[in-house]
Design a protein around this motif. Structure first.
Motif, mmCIF file in Angstrom:
data_model
loop_
_atom_site.group_PDB
_atom_site.id
_atom_site.type_symbol
_atom_site.label_atom_id
_atom_site.label_comp_id
_atom_site.label_asym_id
_atom_site.label_seq_id
_atom_site.Cartn_x
_atom_site.Cartn_y
_atom_site.Cartn_z
ATOM 1 N N ALA A 146 5.474 0.657 7.548
ATOM 2 C CA ALA A 146 4.765 0.557 8.841
ATOM 3 C C ALA A 146 4.455 1.916 9.463
ATOM 4 C CB ALA A 146 5.545 -0.321 9.810
ATOM 5 N N HIS A 147 4.725 3.030 8.728
ATOM 6 C CA HIS A 147 4.233 4.319 9.260
ATOM 7 C C HIS A 147 2.708 4.366 9.245
ATOM 8 C CE1 HIS A 147 4.971 5.985 4.940
ATOM 9 N NE2 HIS A 147 3.806 5.407 5.010
ATOM 10 N N HIS A 148 2.073 3.370 8.640
ATOM 11 C CA HIS A 148 0.617 3.275 8.717
ATOM 12 C C HIS A 148 0.159 2.497 9.938
ATOM 13 C CE1 HIS A 148 0.006 4.924 4.638
ATOM 14 N NE2 HIS A 148 1.160 4.337 4.382
ATOM 15 N N GLN A 149 1.126 2.044 10.753
ATOM 16 C CA GLN A 149 0.787 1.137 11.867
ATOM 17 C C GLN A 149 1.331 1.632 13.203
ATOM 18 O OE1 GLN A 149 2.189 -1.852 8.641
ATOM 19 N NE2 GLN A 149 1.790 -3.098 10.450
ATOM 20 N N GLY B 222 0.800 -1.228 0.000
ATOM 21 C CA GLY B 222 0.000 0.000 0.000
ATOM 22 C C GLY B 222 0.824 1.266 0.000
ATOM 23 N N HIS B 223 1.943 1.272 0.739
ATOM 24 C CA HIS B 223 2.717 2.512 0.715
ATOM 25 C C HIS B 223 3.405 2.741 -0.637
ATOM 26 C CE1 HIS B 223 4.580 6.149 1.759
ATOM 27 N NE2 HIS B 223 5.652 5.665 1.169
ATOM 28 N N PRO B 224 4.181 1.768 -1.149
ATOM 29 C CA PRO B 224 4.792 2.015 -2.475
ATOM 30 C C PRO B 224 3.751 2.290 -3.559
ATOM 31 C CG PRO B 224 5.828 0.140 -1.410
ATOM 32 C CD PRO B 224 4.633 0.493 -0.593
HETATM 33 CU CU CU1 Z 1 2.661 5.315 3.441
#
Ligand code: CU1
Length: 538
Positions: A308-311, A259-261
């Motif tokens: 993992a900055h989404h977590q 999701g991030h990339p």
């Molecule tokens: Cu992200």
């Protein structure tokens, strides 16, 4: 590949060109396939945009007006999936198909039949997605997918069978994107005109080369994650079930590794497009070509290691979240370099402000703002405060609408004369631009305040104290939506006719667009003999 197979692969193009619907269904022509990608993405844009209109209509006032909560949650989920996979990615792929062969002097994409296959997998995926939305309305159809686009378990294990259709949608999308990415990489590495090194390539090709590698790295883990979800749902496994020894956080890691990339997948092709538009309308070569390529490569590689900055709020160790915070903030350096190079290209240029350039300037201003709120969200204590609020919604719409969607709109206006042979209506283009700017900012700027005041995202109702900003946001979104009727009208009008566009559409691009020793004219391209030789020997 021997000469016979080459001849066979190009058969359709040389003798007995298929007509009518067969021309499109069996097409191996990069321009026709590019056009089909663009048409599908336009349809999906209106579908996903229509969902956004329903969401904003519902949120115009507190209370529940139009929709059932489950349907609302499904709209939130599918708005995201349709915009990401149905609108932005296919449009970028359509432009890659149209432009990369022309830019590198290749006769077509390297693997024309696979090109056809990846397009039709996309159409199958789009149909599967629509089925997943319709199924809950049928008798015994179960609950709609109400998880948000992240599809987190345990909720995604409990959802009805519409989730299974969505899982197969993801598989089909993955196949389509991986095939398209392989094709783009092979085309760029094998089919460049003689004398064109990688560092001579137009910047749009570089942006897609990085994007294609990213897609090939991130899609298999995502496909794996949803397959594990399928097994947890139907075959008694416990990959994500703590009671069975599994861990729901595993899904979050697999999802965000994709999701991030994916954000950079959406962003990079548009940044590549700006790398053509800004030099053209500033009448200067791109400032810092090598550092622009380097920045794209850096965004692609570092972007794989910050997921993992989404977590932050899920209980990761302090060491882990600190690493992910630093990594995320480090990415703002190459992204800032891209923006710097584009501004430096404009510096002291002889600028004119046709629609593509207006979009380019608007994108730089608004995308930079989305980048600033991104740094705020990358910071652990800040994120814990803003988590799951409308601040996040405001942030990523400021990053993705200018950074991805508007960049593609800029590309449409820039290249529509090349694609159709006709010039678009500049006055309508400018009207569209200003409606977009006003509508977009009116929609999403107030959402920062709503988030900071504590309004949670992904919920159909809200506290009456949030009413005023929500009304402003909804009115803005209706302007933003209405703008797209102008967009559609401009496109249809240009396709149907208008002033003829010459070989040199943009006078400012003279001498800038091509690094080939002798640029091939756009409409009358013939295969350089050297390329034929290289392919038949391979
Ligand atoms: Cu992200």
């Amino acid at each position: 590949m021997n000469h016979a197979t080459i001849a066979h692969a190009h058969e359709g193009g040389h003798h007995g060109v298929p007509h009518g619907w067969r021309r499109w269904l069996f097409s191996t022509n990069h321009k026709d396939i590019g056009t089909m990608y663009l048409v599908v993405s336009l349809i999906m844009l209106f579908l996903g945009g229509g969902m956004a209109m329903l969401i904003r209509a519902e949120l115009f006032m507190p209370g529940i007006q139009l929709l059932q909560p489950d349907v609302y949650n499904n709209l939130v989920t599918n708005h995201a999936l349709i915009m990401v996979f149905g609108a932005v990615m296919p449009a970028a792929a359509g432009m890659a198909n149209w432009m990369i062969p022309l830019m590198i002097g290749a006769p077509d994409m390297a693997l024309p039949r696979m090109n056809n296959m990846s397009f039709w997998f996309l159409v199958a995926a789009a149909l599967m997605l629509v089925i997943s939305m319709v199924v809950p309305f049928l008798p015994g159809g179960g609950t709609p997918v109400n998880t948000g686009w992240t599809l987190y378990p345990p909720l995604s294990v409990q959802v009805g069978m519409s989730m299974d259709f969505l899982i197969f949608t993801v598989h089909l999308l993955g196949i389509s994107s991986i095939l398209a990415s392989i094709n783009i990489i092979v085309t760029i590495l094998n089919c460049r005109a003689p004398g064109m090194g990688l560092m001579d390539m137009p910047i749009f090709c570089w942006s897609w080369l990085v994007t294609a590698f990213l897609l090939i790295v991130i899609l298999p883990p995502f496909a794996g994650a949803v397959t594990m979800l399928l097994f947890d749902r139907h075959f008694g496994t416990s990959f994500f079930n703590a009671a069975g020894g599994g861990d729901p956080q595993l899904f979050q890691h697999l999802f965000w590794f994709f999701g991030h990339p994916e954000v950079y997948v959406l962003l990079l092709p548009s940044m590549g497009i700006l790398g053509h538009i800004i030099p053209t309308f500033a009448r200067k070569p791109l400032f810092g070509y090598q550092s622009t390529v380097g920045a794209m490569l850096a965004v692609g590689t570092i972007g794989l290691a910050v997921w993992a900055h989404h977590q932050y709020t899920t209980g990761l160790s302090l060491a882990a979240v600190t690493y992910f915070m630093i990594g995320t903030i480090v990415i703002s350096i190459p992204v800032g370099l891209l923006v710097f190079n584009y501004i430096a290209t404009m510096w002291r240029g002889a600028m004119t402000f046709e629609t593509p350039m207006l979009f380019a300037i608007g994108i730089i201003l608004m995308f930079s703002f989305g980048g600033l709120t991104g740094v705020m969200l990358a910071t652990i204590p800040g994120d814990i405060q803003y988590h799951d609020s409308y601040f996040v919604v405001a942030h990523f719409h400021y990053a993705l609408i200018p950074g991805a969607l508007l960049g593609l709109y800029a590309g449409v206006f820039y290249w529509l004369p090349k694609w159709t042979g006709n010039m678009y209506d500049e006055r309508l283009g400018k009207i569209f631009f200003w409606m977009v700017i006003i509508g977009f900012n009116l929609t999403f700027f107030p959402q920062h305040f709503l988030g900071l005041a504590g309004m949670p995202r992904r919920i159909i109702d809200y506290n009456p104290m949030f009413t005023e900003f929500n009304m402003i946001s909804s009115i803005g979104s209706f302007i933003f939506g209405a703008a797209h009727l102008v967009f559609l009208y401009v496109i249809v009008k240009t396709v149907r006719g208008g002033a003829r566009a010459g070989d040199q559409v943009w006078e400012g691009a003279k001498g800038l667009e091509w690094t080939l020793p002798s640029p091939p004219p756009f409409h009358t391209f013939t295969t350089p003999p050297q390329i034929k030789l290289a392919q038949s020997e391979a």
